[in-house]
Design a protein around this motif. Structure first.
Motif, PDB file in Angstrom:
ATOM      1  N   GLY A 186      65.760  -8.393  56.198  1.00 37.05           N
ATOM      2  CA  GLY A 186      66.562  -7.938  55.071  1.00 37.05           C
ATOM      3  C   GLY A 186      65.870  -7.927  53.740  1.00 37.05           C
ATOM      4  O   GLY A 186      66.261  -7.185  52.839  1.00 37.05           O
ATOM      5  N   SER A 187      64.831  -8.723  53.585  1.00 41.26           N
ATOM      6  CA  SER A 187      64.160  -8.776  52.287  1.00 41.26           C
ATOM      7  C   SER A 187      63.386  -7.504  51.983  1.00 41.26           C
ATOM      8  O   SER A 187      62.913  -7.321  50.869  1.00 41.26           O
ATOM      9  N   SER A 188      63.284  -6.613  52.947  1.00 44.27           N
ATOM     10  CA  SER A 188      62.669  -5.320  52.652  1.00 44.27           C
ATOM     11  C   SER A 188      63.611  -4.466  51.804  1.00 44.27           C
ATOM     12  O   SER A 188      63.168  -3.539  51.127  1.00 44.27           O
ATOM     13  N   LEU A 189      64.906  -4.784  51.820  1.00 44.03           N
ATOM     14  CA  LEU A 189      65.880  -4.025  51.041  1.00 44.03           C
ATOM     15  C   LEU A 189      66.328  -4.739  49.777  1.00 44.03           C
ATOM     16  O   LEU A 189      66.724  -4.098  48.815  1.00 44.03           O
ATOM     17  N   SER A 190      66.311  -6.077  49.805  1.00 38.81           N
ATOM     18  CA  SER A 190      66.765  -6.839  48.646  1.00 38.81           C
ATOM     19  C   SER A 190      65.971  -8.131  48.530  1.00 38.81           C
ATOM     20  O   SER A 190      65.743  -8.817  49.517  1.00 38.81           O
ATOM     21  N   MET A 191      65.571  -8.458  47.310  1.00 37.15           N
ATOM     22  CA  MET A 191      64.859  -9.709  47.096  1.00 37.15           C
ATOM     23  C   MET A 191      65.827 -10.866  46.849  1.00 37.15           C
ATOM     24  O   MET A 191      65.430 -12.016  46.868  1.00 37.15           O
ATOM     25  N   SER A 192      67.098 -10.580  46.624  1.00 38.29           N
ATOM     26  CA  SER A 192      68.109 -11.621  46.471  1.00 38.29           C
ATOM     27  C   SER A 192      68.476 -12.158  47.850  1.00 38.29           C
ATOM     28  O   SER A 192      68.566 -11.402  48.822  1.00 38.29           O
ATOM     29  N   VAL A 193      68.716 -13.438  47.950  1.00 38.56           N
ATOM     30  CA  VAL A 193      68.876 -14.092  49.248  1.00 38.56           C
ATOM     31  C   VAL A 193      70.086 -13.599  50.030  1.00 38.56           C
ATOM     32  O   VAL A 193      69.959 -13.185  51.182  1.00 38.56           O
ATOM     33  N   THR A 194      71.273 -13.635  49.436  1.00 38.61           N
ATOM     34  CA  THR A 194      72.479 -13.275  50.189  1.00 38.61           C
ATOM     35  C   THR A 194      72.454 -11.826  50.670  1.00 38.61           C
ATOM     36  O   THR A 194      72.697 -11.572  51.852  1.00 38.61           O
ATOM     37  N   PRO A 195      72.152 -10.855  49.806  1.00 32.19           N
ATOM     38  CA  PRO A 195      72.066  -9.485  50.312  1.00 32.19           C
ATOM     39  C   PRO A 195      70.953  -9.314  51.351  1.00 32.19           C
ATOM     40  O   PRO A 195      71.078  -8.505  52.270  1.00 32.19           O
ATOM     41  N   ALA A 196      69.879 -10.079  51.223  1.00 34.56           N
ATOM     42  CA  ALA A 196      68.789  -9.983  52.193  1.00 34.56           C
ATOM     43  C   ALA A 196      69.259 -10.441  53.572  1.00 34.56           C
ATOM     44  O   ALA A 196      68.959  -9.807  54.586  1.00 34.56           O
ATOM     45  N   TYR A 197      69.988 -11.541  53.626  1.00 28.76           N
ATOM     46  CA  TYR A 197      70.517 -12.016  54.904  1.00 28.76           C
ATOM     47  C   TYR A 197      71.508 -11.010  55.496  1.00 28.76           C
ATOM     48  O   TYR A 197      71.487 -10.731  56.693  1.00 28.76           O
ATOM     49  N   ALA A 198      72.387 -10.464  54.659  1.00 28.80           N
ATOM     50  CA  ALA A 198      73.385  -9.504  55.145  1.00 28.80           C
ATOM     51  C   ALA A 198      72.707  -8.237  55.665  1.00 28.80           C
ATOM     52  O   ALA A 198      73.024  -7.764  56.766  1.00 28.80           O
ATOM     53  N   SER A 199      71.779  -7.697  54.894  1.00 22.71           N
ATOM     54  CA  SER A 199      71.103  -6.482  55.354  1.00 22.71           C
ATOM     55  C   SER A 199      70.194  -6.785  56.536  1.00 22.71           C
ATOM     56  O   SER A 199      70.021  -5.949  57.429  1.00 22.71           O
ATOM     57  N   GLY A 200      69.631  -7.986  56.596  1.00 21.48           N
ATOM     58  CA  GLY A 200      68.828  -8.381  57.752  1.00 21.48           C
ATOM     59  C   GLY A 200      69.653  -8.410  59.016  1.00 21.48           C
ATOM     60  O   GLY A 200      69.206  -7.977  60.084  1.00 21.48           O
ATOM     61  N   LEU A 201      70.884  -8.910  58.912  1.00 23.91           N
ATOM     62  CA  LEU A 201      71.768  -8.927  60.071  1.00 23.91           C
ATOM     63  C   LEU A 201      72.089  -7.506  60.529  1.00 23.91           C
ATOM     64  O   LEU A 201      72.056  -7.217  61.734  1.00 23.91           O
ATOM     65  N   VAL A 202      72.346  -6.609  59.581  1.00 24.09           N
ATOM     66  CA  VAL A 202      72.631  -5.218  59.936  1.00 24.09           C
ATOM     67  C   VAL A 202      71.412  -4.576  60.601  1.00 24.09           C
ATOM     68  O   VAL A 202      71.531  -3.887  61.620  1.00 24.09           O
ATOM     69  N   ILE A 203      70.232  -4.813  60.057  1.00 28.33           N
ATOM     70  CA  ILE A 203      69.005  -4.240  60.619  1.00 28.33           C
ATOM     71  C   ILE A 203      68.761  -4.773  62.029  1.00 28.33           C
ATOM     72  O   ILE A 203      68.463  -4.010  62.958  1.00 28.33           O
TER      73      ILE A 203
END
Length: 159
Positions: A46-63
């Motif tokens: 997820g950190s490829s889409l967001s450097m903020s922790v919470t959005p990174a985890y959420a987008s990481g789960l989606v990916i």
């Protein structure tokens, strides 16, 4: 022996279930390692889409869920294409090992694909996560084997 007809919905559901179980296994294996590694699959993806922790985890789960569904569809297509009807968890584990190779090679390009890695805030995993050490590479292999076995088992149960 009767072949199992291909079922996209069953393959997708098998992928979701396999991802959840595999993430539990990955994080359990990471906790058992005596020397912690920077490997965190949800944050790394997820950190490829967001450097903020919470959005990174959420987008990481989606990916990771999306990749899991895609891998599970591939696994089920292999089952159907080769008319495999028994021992699907074992065949799934074998296909999962092959997917590990593809994932491992792709991780070598993480420096180009992930801006958090590029910025230096997250260590470069390198091919097969070898930069994080051999235990992490083996954790990644175990995760793909578990994923394939679970996806094969779930698919054979619900297809």
């Amino acid at each position: 022996m009767e072949t199992i007809p291909w079922n996209a919905a069953a393959a997708g559901m098998a992928g979701v279930i396999a991802v959840v179980i595999t993430l539990v296994v990955i994080y359990a294996l990471l906790l058992l390692q005596p020397h912690r590694t920077p490997f965190n699959p949800l944050y790394l993806a997820g950190s490829s889409l967001s450097m903020s922790v919470t959005p990174a985890y959420a987008s990481g789960l989606v990916i990771i869920l999306s990749a899991g569904i895609g891998y599970s569809i591939f696994i089920s297509a292999v089952f159907t294409g080769f008319s495999l009807t028994s021992a699907l968890p074992a065949w799934g584990a074998l296909v999962g090992s092959a997917e590990w190779i593809m994932t491992g090679v792709t991780l070598g390009y993480m420096r180009l694909l992930n801006r958090t890695v590029r910025s230096g805030r997250l260590a470069t995993p390198g091919p097969f996560m070898l930069s994080y050490g051999p235990p992490t590479m083996l954790t990644l292999l175990a995760a793909h084997i578990v994923f394939g076995a679970v996806a094969g088992g779930v698919y054979s149960a619900i297809a």
